[in-house]
Design a protein around this motif. Structure first.
Motif, PDB file in Angstrom:
ATOM      1  N   ILE A  31       0.859  -1.184   0.000  1.00 35.21           N
ATOM      2  CA  ILE A  31       0.000   0.000   0.000  1.00 35.21           C
ATOM      3  C   ILE A  31       0.894   1.232   0.000  1.00 35.21           C
ATOM      4  CG2 ILE A  31      -1.778   1.285   1.251  1.00 35.21           C
ATOM      5  CD1 ILE A  31      -2.572  -1.450   2.560  1.00 35.21           C
ATOM      6  N   ASP A  32       0.753   2.058  -1.026  1.00 39.30           N
ATOM      7  CA  ASP A  32       1.558   3.276  -1.151  1.00 39.30           C
ATOM      8  C   ASP A  32       1.105   4.316  -0.124  1.00 39.30           C
ATOM      9  OD1 ASP A  32       3.503   4.943  -2.798  1.00 39.30           O
ATOM     10  OD2 ASP A  32       1.682   6.171  -2.865  1.00 39.30           O
ATOM     11  N   LEU A  33       2.063   4.970   0.514  1.00 35.41           N
ATOM     12  CA  LEU A  33       1.763   5.967   1.545  1.00 35.41           C
ATOM     13  C   LEU A  33       1.819   7.404   1.044  1.00 35.41           C
ATOM     14  CD1 LEU A  33       3.684   4.410   4.559  1.00 35.41           C
ATOM     15  CD2 LEU A  33       1.221   4.354   4.099  1.00 35.41           C
ATOM     16  N   GLY A  34       2.117   7.599  -0.216  1.00 33.92           N
ATOM     17  CA  GLY A  34       2.207   8.959  -0.735  1.00 33.92           C
ATOM     18  C   GLY A  34       3.476   9.654  -0.262  1.00 33.92           C
ATOM     19  N   LYS A  35       3.453  10.989  -0.285  1.00 35.67           N
ATOM     20  CA  LYS A  35       4.625  11.787   0.079  1.00 35.67           C
ATOM     21  C   LYS A  35       4.263  12.795   1.147  1.00 35.67           C
ATOM     22  CE  LYS A  35       6.692  11.355  -4.419  1.00 35.67           C
ATOM     23  NZ  LYS A  35       8.054  11.354  -4.776  1.00 35.67           N
ATOM     24  N   ARG A  36       5.284  13.149   1.943  1.00 37.67           N
ATOM     25  CA  ARG A  36       5.091  14.147   2.992  1.00 37.67           C
ATOM     26  C   ARG A  36       6.369  14.940   3.163  1.00 37.67           C
ATOM     27  NH1 ARG A  36       4.965  15.979   8.003  1.00 37.67           N
ATOM     28  NH2 ARG A  36       3.024  16.195   9.106  1.00 37.67           N
ATOM     29  N   GLU A  75      -4.009   8.696   6.080  1.00 38.79           N
ATOM     30  CA  GLU A  75      -4.404   9.275   4.794  1.00 38.79           C
ATOM     31  C   GLU A  75      -4.474   8.225   3.691  1.00 38.79           C
ATOM     32  OE1 GLU A  75      -1.659  12.497   4.072  1.00 38.79           O
ATOM     33  OE2 GLU A  75      -2.250  13.475   5.953  1.00 38.79           O
ATOM     34  N   ALA A  76      -3.564   7.248   3.724  1.00 38.58           N
ATOM     35  CA  ALA A  76      -3.500   6.247   2.655  1.00 38.58           C
ATOM     36  C   ALA A  76      -4.607   5.206   2.738  1.00 38.58           C
ATOM     37  CB  ALA A  76      -2.133   5.548   2.666  1.00 38.58           C
ATOM     38  N   PHE A  77      -4.979   4.778   3.979  1.00 37.29           N
ATOM     39  CA  PHE A  77      -5.982   3.708   4.050  1.00 37.29           C
ATOM     40  C   PHE A  77      -6.704   3.576   5.381  1.00 37.29           C
ATOM     41  CE2 PHE A  77      -2.247   1.610   5.688  1.00 37.29           C
ATOM     42  CZ  PHE A  77      -2.704   0.649   6.575  1.00 37.29           C
ATOM     43  N   LEU A  78      -6.100   3.931   6.497  1.00 31.34           N
ATOM     44  CA  LEU A  78      -6.730   3.625   7.790  1.00 31.34           C
ATOM     45  C   LEU A  78      -8.055   4.340   8.023  1.00 31.34           C
ATOM     46  CD1 LEU A  78      -3.793   3.394  10.351  1.00 31.34           C
ATOM     47  CD2 LEU A  78      -5.299   1.554   9.556  1.00 31.34           C
ATOM     48  N   LEU A  79      -8.167   5.598   7.585  1.00 33.81           N
ATOM     49  CA  LEU A  79      -9.413   6.336   7.818  1.00 33.81           C
ATOM     50  C   LEU A  79     -10.574   5.799   6.986  1.00 33.81           C
ATOM     51  CD1 LEU A  79      -8.105   9.991   8.145  1.00 33.81           C
ATOM     52  CD2 LEU A  79      -8.695   8.359   9.970  1.00 33.81           C
ATOM     53  N   GLU A  80     -10.266   5.015   5.971  1.00 32.47           N
ATOM     54  CA  GLU A  80     -11.281   4.379   5.130  1.00 32.47           C
ATOM     55  C   GLU A  80     -11.247   2.868   5.338  1.00 32.47           C
ATOM     56  OE1 GLU A  80     -13.672   5.838   3.267  1.00 32.47           O
ATOM     57  OE2 GLU A  80     -12.979   7.726   4.125  1.00 32.47           O
ATOM     58  N   SER A  81     -11.114   2.462   6.596  1.00 29.00           N
ATOM     59  CA  SER A  81     -11.066   1.032   6.912  1.00 29.00           C
ATOM     60  C   SER A  81     -11.813   0.777   8.212  1.00 29.00           C
ATOM     61  CB  SER A  81      -9.616   0.557   7.063  1.00 29.00           C
ATOM     62  OG  SER A  81      -9.078   0.977   8.307  1.00 29.00           O
ATOM     63  N   SER A  82     -11.930  -0.494   8.526  1.00 28.69           N
ATOM     64  CA  SER A  82     -12.615  -0.901   9.757  1.00 28.69           C
ATOM     65  C   SER A  82     -11.624  -1.037  10.914  1.00 28.69           C
ATOM     66  CB  SER A  82     -13.349  -2.227   9.535  1.00 28.69           C
ATOM     67  OG  SER A  82     -12.416  -3.262   9.240  1.00 28.69           O
ATOM     68  N   SER A  83     -10.504  -0.311  10.838  1.00 26.63           N
ATOM     69  CA  SER A  83      -9.466  -0.387  11.867  1.00 26.63           C
ATOM     70  C   SER A  83     -10.023  -0.115  13.258  1.00 26.63           C
ATOM     71  CB  SER A  83      -8.356   0.619  11.572  1.00 26.63           C
ATOM     72  OG  SER A  83      -7.427   0.643  12.635  1.00 26.63           O
TER      73      SER A  83
END
Length: 156
Positions: free
Chosen positions: A15-20, A71-79
């Protein structure tokens, strides 16, 4: 990206994390509150250290990784949060004006033996500077609701 449940994570997936980007101001601000070592607080302190320049705290680097994961995936998951960090390695300093990028690799997954509707997804995170130098690796487990449990919860 579609909302992700436990079932949607695939072993071996990246899963790509993008840039910061990292600024001197945020390094100093974080250090002032949480890690006031001289090499985190000023350019002069960093220059006079073995790090050679103002450098982010390792804990700040972990915090930046967490923001990138959200930003990459956790906020759009059932974490449901993490239940451990198996290993955290700070490999190189993060300096002002560095641009971080990275990815998460899914290492394994299993259903929880003690909680119905919950799965454990084990991942390894890797962050790199713009030069390709690795700055952080972190291995941890994330608790995720299963699709059936998550849909029941959302409709309750």
């Amino acid at each position: 990206m579609a909302f992700r449940f436990y079932e949607d994570f695939v072993v071996g997936e990246s899963i790509d994390l993008g840039k910061r980007s990292v600024s001197a101001e945020e390094i100093i601000e974080f250090a002032t509150e949480f890690d006031p070592a001289p090499f985190h607080l000023s350019h002069e302190g960093g220059k006079n250290s073995m790090l050679g320049a103002l450098s982010a705290s390792g804990w700040q680097t972990c915090s930046m990784l967490m923001a990138m994961m959200c930003e990459a995936f956790l906020l759009e998951s059932s974490s449901q949060g993490g239940n451990n960090v198996e290993e955290c390695r700070w490999l190189a300093p993060v300096h002002a004006d560095d641009v971080l990028s990275g990815h998460i690799t899914v290492l394994s997954k299993r259903l929880s033996a003690s909680r119905a509707g919950l799965g454990i997804v084990s991942v390894k995170s890797e962050l790199f500077k713009q030069s390709g130098v690795a700055v952080l690796t972190l291995s941890n487990a994330i608790m995720m609701r299963t699709r059936d449990h998550g849909q029941t919860e959302q409709h309750s």
